[in-house]
Design a protein around this motif. Structure first.
Motif, mmCIF file in Angstrom:
data_model
loop_
_atom_site.group_PDB
_atom_site.id
_atom_site.type_symbol
_atom_site.label_atom_id
_atom_site.label_comp_id
_atom_site.label_asym_id
_atom_site.label_seq_id
_atom_site.Cartn_x
_atom_site.Cartn_y
_atom_site.Cartn_z
ATOM 1 N N LEU B 180 -0.131 -1.119 -7.313
ATOM 2 C CA LEU B 180 -0.858 -2.285 -7.820
ATOM 3 C C LEU B 180 -1.246 -3.214 -6.681
ATOM 4 O O LEU B 180 -2.322 -3.827 -6.715
ATOM 5 N N ASP B 182 -2.046 -2.225 -3.739
ATOM 6 C CA ASP B 182 -3.234 -1.582 -3.163
ATOM 7 C C ASP B 182 -4.498 -1.943 -3.940
ATOM 8 O O ASP B 182 -5.535 -2.280 -3.347
ATOM 9 N N ILE B 183 -4.424 -1.841 -5.254
ATOM 10 C CA ILE B 183 -5.592 -2.157 -6.087
ATOM 11 C C ILE B 183 -5.966 -3.628 -5.926
ATOM 12 O O ILE B 183 -7.147 -3.987 -5.781
ATOM 13 N N LEU B 184 -4.967 -4.473 -5.921
ATOM 14 C CA LEU B 184 -5.213 -5.910 -5.761
ATOM 15 C C LEU B 184 -5.880 -6.194 -4.418
ATOM 16 O O LEU B 184 -6.853 -6.965 -4.343
ATOM 17 N N ASP B 186 -7.715 -4.183 -2.699
ATOM 18 C CA ASP B 186 -9.099 -3.705 -2.820
ATOM 19 C C ASP B 186 -9.963 -4.735 -3.542
ATOM 20 O O ASP B 186 -11.103 -4.988 -3.167
ATOM 21 N N GLY B 187 -9.394 -5.302 -4.567
ATOM 22 C CA GLY B 187 -10.137 -6.321 -5.323
ATOM 23 C C GLY B 187 -10.351 -7.599 -4.528
ATOM 24 O O GLY B 187 -11.239 -8.394 -4.864
ATOM 25 N N LEU B 188 -9.540 -7.805 -3.511
ATOM 26 C CA LEU B 188 -9.642 -9.027 -2.710
ATOM 27 C C LEU B 188 -10.641 -8.919 -1.567
ATOM 28 O O LEU B 188 -10.937 -9.921 -0.904
#
Lengths: 196, 196
Positions: B180, B182-184, B186-188
């Motif tokens: 999560l 990692d995904i966060l 990426d979203g940042l």
DNA sequence: TTATATACGGAGGGTTCCTCCGTTTAGCAA
DNA sequence: TTGCTAAACGGAGGAACCCTCCGTATATAA
């Protein structure tokens, strides 16, 4: 209490009525007083004795689960509706927003939500299936449509979503959760040759 | 107990010693027995009377805060070190990983963590400053370096991070939290003309 | 209507939290 | 070193909450 099967009798009407009173009383108690409302208070609100409460719900968790299974059914149904009317990734985003609004409105107890999602306890299995299933459907739909990265794990996302609602008592938690959903959705976009 | 200021005496040596014993005993009790360890048990482990425990820590939360203020100090220091040795966004990512590892190793009580981060309670203000400060430094550094989106709010990210550790009892929670993150991250990433 | 199984209420016991007070002890001044 | 006193102590006892068990009430089936 599982229906007339052979020699068994169906539940008495008063027992069914009292069980319903207890669930409603618990729901109101949690909402008004918070997670620490006493079981005596719940029994008092339902106008039944404490022994009656225990007979129907052997533990505090048991009554929590009964209260929230109904609430979560509605969330699961919302996922189906959104999926039928929106593009896949947008349905996922909208559903997460509905989830946050729902938690805010119904004041679902954090520890119960954790147990429902965690799935380690048999007690919460029925509720867990509903909510985990909804997230799986939404994620599979969005992955299948190529709208989010294929390595997105529904269980991970549900944990994140529940985590965003955690501490749902501060003044700006809801707006914060919605902003985090935006960032998460951005992070879920299919990767364009970033890191392999 | 706030030091010699005018007519006040400094704390007695035995009181200081007992306070220390209580903090160590509580730390061990939480780690070994869990969040529900009784205060009587903590007093017993510290070889002091229950009245002594209450004199030093008027509530359960008070001793929780005392135990974890020290733990969180180390997390705050890690942020400073990472910032000094890594690119800004990578420092942020690494720190969040360290946070997750730390929670896993120290078994910090979920409710305490929520209160520390939420900041609504005076009791946890000192701990909250440490951890909120660390996240703010990291985020400001990464925003300043143009490595994450400028609308990233440190408080939001800390809430997310704590949420990822929520329910830190399931078998795969740690790996899930790291995914999560990692995904966060990426979203940042700074947005490239996506949605305006 | 009768018999009986289901369901009830709440007293009482256990656990944990929390306070208060008699006793002990550490620290300071003479 | 001695004496005084405030700080600090330990734990008994009471309150709150959880939980069980048993005498009584009641709903249901025949």
């Amino acid at each position: 209490m599982s229906g007339p099967s052979g020699a068994e009798r169906k539940p008495r009407a008063d027992a069914l009525r009292n069980r319903e009173l207890l669930i409603e009383a618990a729901k109101a108690g949690f909402a008004e007083t918070g997670p620490d409302v006493t079981l005596e208070e719940i029994a008092r609100r339902a106008s039944v004795g404490i022994g009656t409460l225990y007979r129907h719900f052997p533990t505090r968790d048991a009554i929590v689960e009964a209260v929230y299974r109904r609430e979560l059914q509605q969330l699961a149904e919302a996922a189906t509706r959104l999926q039928a009317s929106l593009p896949a990734a947008e349905a996922l985003r909208q559903w997460m927003g509905v989830f946050v609004d729902y938690i805010a409105t119904k004041k679902i107890i954090a520890s119960a939500l954790g147990s429902i999602v965690g799935g380690a306890s048999e007690l919460y299995a029925a509720s867990g299936v509903l909510i985990n299933g909804a997230m799986s459907e939404l994620v599979q739909g969005a992955v299948g449509a190529g709208e989010i990265r294929p390595d997105a794990d529904p269980a991970d996302l549900l944990r994140a979503l529940v985590g965003f609602t955690y501490g749902a008592t501060g003044p700006g938690w809801q707006a914060s959760a919605l902003r985090l959903i935006d960032i998460l959705m951005d992070g879920l976009r299919p990767q364009v040759q970033r890191r392999g």
